[in-house]
Design a protein around this motif. Structure first.
Motif, mmCIF file in Angstrom:
data_model
loop_
_atom_site.group_PDB
_atom_site.id
_atom_site.type_symbol
_atom_site.label_atom_id
_atom_site.label_comp_id
_atom_site.label_asym_id
_atom_site.label_seq_id
_atom_site.Cartn_x
_atom_site.Cartn_y
_atom_site.Cartn_z
ATOM 1 N N ALA A 585 0.837 -1.202 0.000
ATOM 2 C CA ALA A 585 0.000 0.000 0.000
ATOM 3 C C ALA A 585 0.872 1.252 0.000
ATOM 4 O O ALA A 585 0.587 2.224 -0.710
ATOM 5 C CB ALA A 585 -0.920 -0.006 1.211
ATOM 6 N N ARG A 586 1.935 1.238 0.806
ATOM 7 C CA ARG A 586 2.846 2.391 0.831
ATOM 8 C C ARG A 586 3.445 2.634 -0.556
ATOM 9 O O ARG A 586 3.531 3.781 -1.024
ATOM 10 C CB ARG A 586 3.969 2.159 1.846
ATOM 11 N N MET A 587 3.846 1.562 -1.222
ATOM 12 C CA MET A 587 4.423 1.701 -2.555
ATOM 13 C C MET A 587 3.388 2.218 -3.545
ATOM 14 O O MET A 587 3.695 3.042 -4.420
ATOM 15 C CB MET A 587 4.989 0.357 -3.016
ATOM 16 N N ALA A 588 2.144 1.752 -3.410
ATOM 17 C CA ALA A 588 1.085 2.218 -4.309
ATOM 18 C C ALA A 588 0.820 3.706 -4.097
ATOM 19 O O ALA A 588 0.634 4.463 -5.061
ATOM 20 C CB ALA A 588 -0.183 1.409 -4.087
ATOM 21 N N LEU A 589 0.806 4.146 -2.853
ATOM 22 C CA LEU A 589 0.585 5.563 -2.575
ATOM 23 C C LEU A 589 1.739 6.402 -3.099
ATOM 24 O O LEU A 589 1.538 7.543 -3.546
ATOM 25 C CB LEU A 589 0.405 5.790 -1.078
ATOM 26 N N ALA A 597 -3.784 1.068 -3.456
ATOM 27 C CA ALA A 597 -3.422 1.237 -2.042
ATOM 28 C C ALA A 597 -4.602 0.893 -1.145
ATOM 29 O O ALA A 597 -4.443 0.206 -0.124
ATOM 30 C CB ALA A 597 -2.952 2.660 -1.793
ATOM 31 N N ASP A 598 -5.793 1.366 -1.512
ATOM 32 C CA ASP A 598 -6.987 1.066 -0.713
ATOM 33 C C ASP A 598 -7.221 -0.431 -0.609
ATOM 34 O O ASP A 598 -7.602 -0.953 0.450
ATOM 35 C CB ASP A 598 -8.218 1.741 -1.326
ATOM 36 N N GLU A 599 -7.003 -1.143 -1.708
ATOM 37 C CA GLU A 599 -7.214 -2.594 -1.711
ATOM 38 C C GLU A 599 -6.278 -3.283 -0.728
ATOM 39 O O GLU A 599 -6.692 -4.153 0.055
ATOM 40 C CB GLU A 599 -7.002 -3.146 -3.125
ATOM 41 N N PHE A 600 -5.002 -2.890 -0.739
ATOM 42 C CA PHE A 600 -4.039 -3.521 0.160
ATOM 43 C C PHE A 600 -4.314 -3.142 1.617
ATOM 44 O O PHE A 600 -4.202 -3.980 2.520
ATOM 45 C CB PHE A 600 -2.608 -3.147 -0.234
ATOM 46 N N LEU A 620 -1.625 6.189 9.306
ATOM 47 C CA LEU A 620 -0.358 6.896 9.083
ATOM 48 C C LEU A 620 0.018 6.912 7.608
ATOM 49 O O LEU A 620 0.561 7.905 7.111
ATOM 50 C CB LEU A 620 0.752 6.255 9.916
ATOM 51 N N LEU A 621 -0.257 5.809 6.902
ATOM 52 C CA LEU A 621 0.014 5.796 5.465
ATOM 53 C C LEU A 621 -0.771 6.889 4.757
ATOM 54 O O LEU A 621 -0.242 7.618 3.914
ATOM 55 C CB LEU A 621 -0.334 4.429 4.870
ATOM 56 N N TYR A 622 -2.056 6.981 5.082
ATOM 57 C CA TYR A 622 -2.882 8.018 4.466
ATOM 58 C C TYR A 622 -2.418 9.408 4.902
ATOM 59 O O TYR A 622 -2.393 10.354 4.103
ATOM 60 C CB TYR A 622 -4.340 7.820 4.842
ATOM 61 N N LEU A 623 -2.033 9.534 6.159
ATOM 62 C CA LEU A 623 -1.609 10.827 6.689
ATOM 63 C C LEU A 623 -0.371 11.328 5.951
ATOM 64 O O LEU A 623 -0.288 12.498 5.564
ATOM 65 C CB LEU A 623 -1.311 10.685 8.186
ATOM 66 N N GLU A 624 0.582 10.428 5.730
ATOM 67 C CA GLU A 624 1.821 10.806 5.072
ATOM 68 C C GLU A 624 1.615 11.184 3.616
ATOM 69 O O GLU A 624 2.412 11.935 3.054
ATOM 70 C CB GLU A 624 2.834 9.655 5.167
ATOM 71 N N SER A 625 0.566 10.671 3.001
ATOM 72 C CA SER A 625 0.304 10.978 1.590
ATOM 73 C C SER A 625 -0.700 12.115 1.425
ATOM 74 O O SER A 625 -1.153 12.390 0.314
ATOM 75 C CB SER A 625 -0.201 9.731 0.860
ATOM 76 N N GLY A 626 -1.054 12.790 2.520
ATOM 77 C CA GLY A 626 -1.939 13.934 2.442
ATOM 78 C C GLY A 626 -3.407 13.594 2.295
ATOM 79 O O GLY A 626 -4.225 14.478 2.022
ATOM 80 N N ARG A 627 -3.793 12.332 2.513
ATOM 81 C CA ARG A 627 -5.201 11.936 2.396
ATOM 82 C C ARG A 627 -5.816 11.947 3.800
ATOM 83 O O ARG A 627 -6.049 10.908 4.418
ATOM 84 C CB ARG A 627 -5.311 10.554 1.739
ATOM 85 N N PHE A 628 -6.088 13.157 4.275
ATOM 86 C CA PHE A 628 -6.471 13.328 5.674
ATOM 87 C C PHE A 628 -7.850 12.760 5.986
ATOM 88 O O PHE A 628 -8.090 12.296 7.101
ATOM 89 C CB PHE A 628 -6.417 14.810 6.051
ATOM 90 N N ASP A 629 -8.775 12.812 5.029
ATOM 91 C CA ASP A 629 -10.096 12.251 5.294
ATOM 92 C C ASP A 629 -10.009 10.750 5.548
ATOM 93 O O ASP A 629 -10.617 10.221 6.485
ATOM 94 C CB ASP A 629 -11.038 12.528 4.109
ATOM 95 N N GLN A 630 -9.248 10.047 4.682
ATOM 96 C CA GLN A 630 -9.105 8.603 4.855
ATOM 97 C C GLN A 630 -8.327 8.284 6.130
ATOM 98 O O GLN A 630 -8.637 7.312 6.828
ATOM 99 C CB GLN A 630 -8.385 8.000 3.632
ATOM 100 N N ALA A 631 -7.317 9.111 6.433
ATOM 101 C CA ALA A 631 -6.559 8.909 7.675
ATOM 102 C C ALA A 631 -7.467 9.059 8.884
ATOM 103 O O ALA A 631 -7.440 8.244 9.812
ATOM 104 C CB ALA A 631 -5.405 9.908 7.751
ATOM 105 N N GLN A 632 -8.298 10.096 8.864
ATOM 106 C CA GLN A 632 -9.205 10.331 9.980
ATOM 107 C C GLN A 632 -10.156 9.154 10.171
ATOM 108 O O GLN A 632 -10.411 8.721 11.302
ATOM 109 C CB GLN A 632 -10.016 11.610 9.747
ATOM 110 N N ALA A 633 -10.655 8.600 9.072
ATOM 111 C CA ALA A 633 -11.579 7.464 9.168
ATOM 112 C C ALA A 633 -10.891 6.269 9.826
ATOM 113 O O ALA A 633 -11.486 5.588 10.675
ATOM 114 C CB ALA A 633 -12.090 7.091 7.784
#
Length: 931
Positions: A585-589, A597-600, A620-633
């Motif tokens: 997922a990290r590599m996909a992001l 990434a979502d699938e993994f 944290l993966l979502y947070l580091e890639s700037g996807r704050f909504d998904q990180a928050q969820a």
């Protein structure tokens, strides 16, 4: 007859129309004014607006209509036109009868000081005392004078108990002063006393939203929305709807959020806030393309709308447009220096753009713990335990150890808690109880060395390491601990020799091979680390730790395909293992493939039965890639499954900060502190939140209070330095960092001392970098940082000397070879071309490397070979503006002037700032003159 009949019908129809609203032209301006008054009384301000404009079109001197038009315009959220209409009225000979309206216009336009001046001169005949106090409260609140504002609101409420605005002002100021329970109690009381008041319900909903009580907040805000149309002016309606939409996005009620976005557009279509919320809805549904398009238009129309520009940067990161994201986020940091989430995201973007120096120049808030980070540092150097310890946990462990004094497990756990709490001397005394044990306990020995280093200094820790080796000889655990200590101290050759001697006697010992791989990686010898790991994998193909470490080596060497293949094999062999899909997922992001990434991530979460630690890692993966909504969820799911985990609450607060949800962020961070009192990461996050809200003194007071119990905690002192840096108090920042470094020297602290001294133009800026490099000659990455600092100081020869030392120790270090080639070229050193070719041979597809070689070739008269390299470098998606300039300049030198002009025109139109912009402008002017 037919003609007569037709004429008669026409006359009848005409008469009918004259008696209906369809033939309104016979209505007088005075009648239209009366209609407008009735419309206002009914709360239909838009109908009133039409009537008043029609009335004034026929009779521009109908003064009462113009005054009412100003009121209506202000209600509809247009204070500028309201003021314009008011200014068309004749100036009164005596007291201004419209003074109250002028004060309200000032407040709407943010002119708080002029509003206070008008109020101080107003008589009670012009503005009733209760309303004057109300407006005074609004003005003081706008100026940040919260305590005075609350006094004014209380005076207003006391003079007129029916004035709900004053009560709501008290609620707002209580919340701003940190009295959330008091604010919520008063807001709830207002809804009970005034159940049909939209403003009361809005006030309660806003307080609940700040407290992260999403479901309750949504209910209150929906009640307010149902009553708002005829009660709240357009500005408040828009604010209400934006809060409601944000709550619904937090709750993942996407369809409801869209419905309320439509409602917002009906109230204020085309307004900046409506455009911003439209983008937020798109972001929440992963439609970053639509969000970026909307935000780009908004930023172009309102360049100072910082929140819009920040979200544009977030969407560009999510799309993988890193160069553009870097530009937008840089402007956000310039416009709002206290926006620490923007700084953190900008630093991450610059690292992804292979600009570590740029990342270092960006202040990254000290709110990260790294407790669950699976990057190279954790795989090869071990996890770092978060600072601080729960007092209740320590008390529980002390009691348990008192009941079972010989339990080594309890001793180690309690010692670790002491160390985290800054009581290293207690940890040492406790761990020394087990020194008489004949069998080695690796956990105890490693923790004892760490505690001694903190309590007594590096020399005492070195003595303890030698004692360990004397006692346990070539025991793998002892050798590994000792080698790790030497590696961290910068004595890589000593650690390597120790491991190789032990492996000569026991070549198949997994623990020694893994320790050797860590030491080699610390020394930046990737090939040697790979060899050690491969030996381990050959002995044990099912060693997951070795396989994952090998993946990191593959990634570091640019072998994405090899890393992916290894991870997919691991995932297939064990679908319930969490690490492989998370790394995939990290590599996909990193490739901006959000769907993959979502699938993994979903696979990892499901495989772990939604464990809190896995949800945290996913967030944290979502947070580091700037996807704050998904990180928050992810973090919210984590707190639901593991409500007692402070790390999840901390990271939830970070995600909420990324979405500018400051109220919920504060609640999450305070929850983390309740679970783990005096926890530095949470205290740091709250301190930076206070700085961001303009309350630097509160942030410093928070840190000073903790220093009373931890005066010599280096992490706390470093945090103090971070806060002073954000406040641009560079001498104080340098002093705090120096105090931290004196207790526990670290390359990060040396770097920060250099940065604040440079920013504050303080003396001896380079000294901390030079000292660390002298004391740690094997720290090549830091030596590269020193070289770069020399470049910026204009000391090219010293920079060359540093890069030469790096290349001497690590001949295949591509960044150093590339920089060295460029410096050689600037110094007219004949070694430039050969060095550039060497770097290009090692990394033939990197744009920066192609640019260096291509430019040196062109500049030395070998354009036929150099121009294709520059063209290829400029065509890369990650090509910088300076690389594109070099290509255009090379075209001009080789006679392709029309093509050069085209390239320069596009470059200057699309890039606002870059190092060679002035040179590019000059070149374009010269080429234009030759046409």
């Amino acid at each position: 007859m037919l003609k007569i009949r037709t004429l008669m019908v026409s006359c009848v129809l005409g008469a009918m129309l004259l008696t209906t609203a369809g033939c309104d032209f016979l209505v007088s301006p005075e009648q239209r004014y009366e209609r407008a008054q009735s419309a206002v009384a009914e709360g239909d301000y838009r109908r009133a607006l039409v009537e008043l404009k029609n009335a004034l079109q026929k009779d521009p001197d109908l003064l009462e209509a113009r005054a009412l038009l100003a009121e209506v315009a202000l209600w509809l959220g247009d204070p500028t036109n309201a003021e314009a209409e008011l200014n068309k009225l004749p100036k009164p000979a005596g007291a201004d009868p419209h003074l109250e309206l002028r004060v309200r216009i000032d407040l709407a336009l943010g002119r708080f000081a002029p509003a206070l001046e008008k109020l101080s001169a107003a008589s009670s005949d012009q503005i009733k005392p209760a309303r004057a106090d109300l407006y005074r409260g609004f003005a003081l609140q706008g100026l940040g004078r919260t305590a005075e504002a609350q006094q004014a609101f209380r005076a207003s409420a006391a003079a007129d108990s029916t004035l709900i605005d004053a009560q709501v002002g008290i609620v707002d100021t209580l919340a701003a002063q940190g009295d959330a329970p008091g604010a919520l109690a008063l807001a709830t009381q207002l809804t009970e006393q005034h159940p049909q008041s939209a403003l009361a319900w809005y006030s309660q909903g806003a307080i609940l939203a700040r407290a992260s009580k999403t479901e309750e907040a949504e209910k209150a805000l929906l009640r307010a929305k149902g009553l708002a149309e005829k009660q709240l002016e357009a500005t408040r309606q828009v604010s209400l709807l934006s809060t409601l939409i944000e709550m619904q996005l937090v709750a993942r009620h996407i369809d409801a959020a869209r419905t309320n976005l439509d409602a917002m557009n009906r109230v204020a279509a085309g307004s900046p806030l409506a455009a911003l919320m439209s983008a937020r809805v798109s972001m929440a549904t992963n439609d970053y393309l639509a969000a970026a398009s909307s935000l780009r238009r908004l930023v172009n129309a309102a360049p100072q709308f910082t929140q819009a520009r920040y979200l544009l940067g977030v969407t560009l990161v999510a799309q993988g447009n890193l160069e553009q994201a870097s530009q937008e986020l840089s402007q956000v940091v310039q416009q709002a220096p206290q926006n620490l989430e923007a700084r953190q995201l900008l630093a991450q973007v610059r690292m992804r753009l292979q600009d570590p120096d740029g990342a270092l120049r960006v202040l990254v808030p000290a709110i990260e713990t790294n407790a669950d980070d699976s990057r190279l540092t954790n795989l090869f150097e071990g996890a770092r335990v978060a600072a601080g310890a729960d007092k209740q946990t320590i008390e529980t462990l002390e009691k348990a150890l008192n009941d079972a004094p010989n339990s080594r497990g309890l001793q180690i756990q309690l010692a670790g808690a002491y160390l985290q709490a800054g009581a290293a001397d207690k940890a040492v005394a406790l761990l020394r109880r087990g020194e008489s044990d004949p069998k080695i306990d690796p956990r105890r020995e490693a923790l004892l060395i760490q505690a001694i280093s903190v309590a007594q200094g590096p020399a005492a820790a070195r003595t303890q390491v030698q004692t360990l080796l004397n006692k346990y000889g070539t025991e793998p655990a002892a050798v590994g601990i000792a080698a790790g200590f030497y590696a961290r101290a910068g004595e890589l050759d000593k650690g390597r020799a120790l491991l190789n001697d032990a492996l000569a006697k026991n070549p198949k010992q997994p623990e020694l091979l893994f320790a050797l791989a860590r030491v080699e990686w610390t020394a930046r010898r990737a090939d040697a680390a790979r060899a050690a790991l491969q030996r381990l994998i050959d002995l044990d193909p099912n060693n997951t730790g070795a396989q994952l470490a090998m993946v990191e080596v593959e990634l570091a060497q640019g072998n994405q395909a090899g890393a992916t293949s290894r991870l997919e094999a691991l995932h297939k062999a064990n679908p319930k293992a969490v690490e492989p899909p998370m790394m995939l997922a990290r590599m996909a992001l990193a490739k901006d493939d959000a769907k993959r990434a979502d699938e993994f991530i979903n696979a990892a979460v499901q495989a772990s039965s939604k464990r809190g630690d896995v949800l945290n890692a996913a967030g944290l993966l979502y947070l580091e890639s700037g996807r704050f909504d998904q990180a928050q969820a992810m973090f919210k799911d984590g707190t639901a499954s593991d409500a007692g985990n402070p790390l999840l609450w901390l990271n939830l607060g970070r995600a909420q900060l990324g979405l500018n949800q400051r109220g919920p962020a504060r609640e999450s961070l305070e929850k983390a502190l309740i679970l783990q009192p005096e926890w530095l990461p949470a205290i740091g996050a709250l301190a930076f939140l206070e700085v961001q809200e303009g309350n630097g003194s509160a942030a410093l007071s928070r840190i000073e209070a903790l220093k009373q119990t931890r005066p010599n905690n280096p992490q706390l002192l470093a945090l103090e330095g971070e806060v002073y840096t954000v406040l641009q108090k560079y001498p104080e920042a340098s002093q705090a960092y120096e105090a931290a470094a004196a207790i526990r020297p670290a390359p990060e602290l040396a770097t920060k001392i250099f940065q604040v001294r440079s920013a504050g133009k303080l003396p001896n800026a380079l000294e901390p970098l030079e000292r660390w490099s002298r004391e740690h000659p094997d720290d090549l990455s830091f030596r590269a940082l020193l070289a770069d600092a020399y470049i910026k100081s204009g000391e090219a020869k010293q920079a060359i000397a540093q890069y030469e030392q790096i290349v001497q120790r690590q001949p295949k270090h591509v960044p150093s070879l590339n920089n060295l080639a460029w410096l050689y070229h600037e110094q007219r050193d004949p070694r430039a071309l050969a060095t550039a070719r060497q770097a290009h041979q090692l990394a033939p597809k990197v744009p920066a490397i192609m640019d260096t070689l291509g430019w040196i070739l062109v500049d030395s008269g070998q354009a036929a070979e150099g121009l294709p390299l520059l063209e290829q470098a400029a065509a890369a998606t990650s090509a910088s503006a300076d690389i594109k300039y070099h290509y255009a300049a090379a075209l001009a030198r080789t006679g392709a002037k029309a093509q050069a002009r085209e390239q320069l025109t596009q470059l200057l139109a699309g890039q606002s700032t870059f190092d060679n912009r002035a040179a590019a402008q000059r070149l374009l002017t010269e080429l234009g003159g030759q046409e």
